[in-house]
Motif scaffolding. Structure first.
Motif, PDB file in Angstrom:
ATOM      1  N   LEU A  78       1.126  -1.092  -0.078  1.00  0.00           N
ATOM      2  CA  LEU A  78       0.116  -0.172  -0.045  1.00  0.00           C
ATOM      3  C   LEU A  78       0.763   0.678  -0.381  1.00  0.00           C
ATOM      4  CD1 LEU A  78      -2.902  -0.872   2.422  1.00  0.00           C
ATOM      5  CD2 LEU A  78      -2.859  -0.392   0.143  1.00  0.00           C
ATOM      6  N   ALA A  79       2.305   1.482   0.605  1.00  0.00           N
ATOM      7  CA  ALA A  79       2.925   2.285   1.420  1.00  0.00           C
ATOM      8  C   ALA A  79       3.141   2.688  -0.607  1.00  0.00           C
ATOM      9  CB  ALA A  79       3.699   2.729   2.358  1.00  0.00           C
ATOM     10  N   ILE A  80       4.059   1.332  -0.520  1.00  0.00           N
ATOM     11  CA  ILE A  80       5.348   1.567  -1.905  1.00  0.00           C
ATOM     12  C   ILE A  80       3.808   2.365  -3.470  1.00  0.00           C
ATOM     13  CG2 ILE A  80       5.893   0.318  -4.247  1.00  0.00           C
ATOM     14  CD1 ILE A  80       6.805  -1.632  -1.728  1.00  0.00           C
ATOM     15  N   LEU A  81       2.486   1.510  -3.025  1.00  0.00           N
ATOM     16  CA  LEU A  81       1.930   1.790  -4.713  1.00  0.00           C
ATOM     17  C   LEU A  81       1.474   3.393  -4.254  1.00  0.00           C
ATOM     18  CD1 LEU A  81      -0.288  -1.129  -4.861  1.00  0.00           C
ATOM     19  CD2 LEU A  81       1.581  -0.217  -6.106  1.00  0.00           C
ATOM     20  N   ALA A  87       1.935   6.277  -7.493  1.00  0.00           N
ATOM     21  CA  ALA A  87       0.680   7.173  -7.193  1.00  0.00           C
ATOM     22  C   ALA A  87       1.216   8.723  -7.195  1.00  0.00           C
ATOM     23  CB  ALA A  87      -0.249   6.437  -6.363  1.00  0.00           C
ATOM     24  N   LYS A  88       1.717   8.794  -6.565  1.00  0.00           N
ATOM     25  CA  LYS A  88       1.825   9.881  -5.573  1.00  0.00           C
ATOM     26  C   LYS A  88       3.020  10.488  -6.407  1.00  0.00           C
ATOM     27  CE  LYS A  88       2.862  13.275  -1.840  1.00  0.00           C
ATOM     28  NZ  LYS A  88       3.364  13.222  -0.318  1.00  0.00           N
ATOM     29  N   ALA A  89       3.764  10.298  -7.124  1.00  0.00           N
ATOM     30  CA  ALA A  89       4.774  10.948  -7.927  1.00  0.00           C
ATOM     31  C   ALA A  89       4.574  10.622  -9.610  1.00  0.00           C
ATOM     32  CB  ALA A  89       6.220   9.629  -7.797  1.00  0.00           C
ATOM     33  N   GLY A  90       3.187  10.145  -9.802  1.00  0.00           N
ATOM     34  CA  GLY A  90       2.849   9.649 -10.890  1.00  0.00           C
ATOM     35  C   GLY A  90       3.992   8.685 -11.453  1.00  0.00           C
ATOM     36  N   ASP A  91       4.578   7.707 -11.070  1.00  0.00           N
ATOM     37  CA  ASP A  91       5.632   6.625 -11.496  1.00  0.00           C
ATOM     38  C   ASP A  91       4.703   5.190 -11.436  1.00  0.00           C
ATOM     39  OD1 ASP A  91       7.624   8.619 -12.047  1.00  0.00           O
ATOM     40  OD2 ASP A  91       7.967   8.639 -10.083  1.00  0.00           O
ATOM     41  N   GLY A 116      -8.594   2.668  -7.774  1.00  0.00           N
ATOM     42  CA  GLY A 116      -8.407   4.336  -8.442  1.00  0.00           C
ATOM     43  C   GLY A 116      -7.263   4.499  -8.883  1.00  0.00           C
ATOM     44  N   MET A 117      -6.653   3.451  -8.145  1.00  0.00           N
ATOM     45  CA  MET A 117      -5.262   3.855  -8.493  1.00  0.00           C
ATOM     46  C   MET A 117      -4.426   2.913 -10.170  1.00  0.00           C
ATOM     47  SD  MET A 117      -3.094   3.878  -5.381  1.00  0.00           S
ATOM     48  CE  MET A 117      -3.077   2.304  -4.742  1.00  0.00           C
ATOM     49  N   LEU A 118      -5.287   1.428 -10.049  1.00  0.00           N
ATOM     50  CA  LEU A 118      -4.469   0.665 -10.738  1.00  0.00           C
ATOM     51  C   LEU A 118      -6.186   0.473 -12.110  1.00  0.00           C
ATOM     52  CD1 LEU A 118      -3.024  -1.377  -8.386  1.00  0.00           C
ATOM     53  CD2 LEU A 118      -1.888   0.158 -10.760  1.00  0.00           C
ATOM     54  N   THR A 119      -5.754   0.835 -13.033  1.00  0.00           N
ATOM     55  CA  THR A 119      -7.589   0.540 -13.892  1.00  0.00           C
ATOM     56  C   THR A 119      -7.019  -0.759 -15.381  1.00  0.00           C
ATOM     57  OG1 THR A 119      -6.972   2.231 -15.266  1.00  0.00           O
ATOM     58  CG2 THR A 119      -8.185   2.764 -12.995  1.00  0.00           C
ATOM     59  N   GLY A 120      -7.897  -1.582 -15.667  1.00  0.00           N
ATOM     60  CA  GLY A 120      -7.593  -2.599 -16.517  1.00  0.00           C
ATOM     61  C   GLY A 120      -7.415  -3.571 -15.841  1.00  0.00           C
ATOM     62  N   GLU A 121      -6.361  -3.405 -16.673  1.00  0.00           N
ATOM     63  CA  GLU A 121      -5.290  -5.258 -16.621  1.00  0.00           C
ATOM     64  C   GLU A 121      -4.687  -4.414 -15.547  1.00  0.00           C
ATOM     65  OE1 GLU A 121      -3.820  -6.533 -19.920  1.00  0.00           O
ATOM     66  OE2 GLU A 121      -6.355  -7.299 -20.735  1.00  0.00           O
TER      67      GLU A 121
END
Length: 222
Positions: A117-120, A124-128, A152-157
């Motif tokens: 969670l913290a890694i993702l 996400a915050k850095a746009g990476d 919200g962070m990860l979509t589709g596949e």
């Protein structure tokens, strides 16, 4: 070094998971993916330490732990569920072996999502987040920790939610095993991050190696 920290907020996440926001000691530093040993600051419980992962980001002013309670165990997590804001915890220095080393596939089972969670969140915050994917297994849809945030962070596949005990539209039914991995991962020449219950981790790491993943490209909690 042991630090006493006050619980500031307790936020329900799933029926048996709560997010504990606590004070952050001065100069306390950790990296996403790390954990610490936590005890309840009450008589009879101060020596009962258990490892929990930070789910907050290092730059935040408070610390967060996302903890699943097991009422049938009559132990620390069960006791944690009885605490309220204003109670105190004891935390040690950070430690941990899960470190982000570059884009890859995160594979989590249940509460094993917490180091990710913290890694993702940091990515996400850095746009990476590009190039990263999450395969997340749970028993039912109601058991999915941080589900709305992850969707919200990860979509589709980039997000595959797997349910073992429930068949539901939009979810893969079954276990995260060799068959599932072979049918949902097209490239095993990449990094894999694995965390979950020991039997799940053993099965997944063995399956990944059999499918051609480089053992040196596997990151998991020792």
């Amino acid at each position: 070094m042991k630090n006493a920290v006050e619980i500031l907020h307790i936020i329900p996440d799933t029926p048996d998971v709560r997010r504990y926001r606590v004070e952050k000691p001065d100069s306390y530093k950790f990296t996403p993916g790390q954990a610490t040993d936590v005890a309840i600051d009450r008589d009879g419980w101060r020596e009962e330490e258990r490892p929990f992962t930070f789910t907050s980001l290092p730059e935040e002013d408070t610390l967060e732990f996302t903890i699943k309670s097991y009422p049938d165990h009559d132990g620390v997590t069960d006791k944690l569920a009885e605490l309220t804001a204003g109670d105190s915890l004891l935390i040690q220095d950070p430690w941990g072996t899960i470190e982000y080393k570059g884009p890859g596939v995160f594979i989590a089972g249940g509460a094993g999502i917490t180091p990710f969670l913290a890694i993702l969140r940091k990515l996400a915050k850095a746009g990476d987040l590009a190039g990263n994917r999450l395969i997340f297994g749970n028993k039912t849809g109601d058991d999915i920790i941080a589900r709305t945030e992850l969707e919200g962070m990860l979509t589709g596949e980039d997000l595959l939610l797997v349910l073992s005990d429930e068949e539901k539209d939009g979810f893969r039914h079954g276990l995260i095993d060799k068959e599932l991995l072979s049918s949902t991962v097209s490239d095993f020449n990449q990094r894999f991050y694995v965390c979950g219950p020991p039997p799940m981790m053993d099965g997944v790491t063995s399956a990944l190696k059999e499918l051609g993943a480089d053992p040196d490209a596997l990151t998991f909690e020792d």
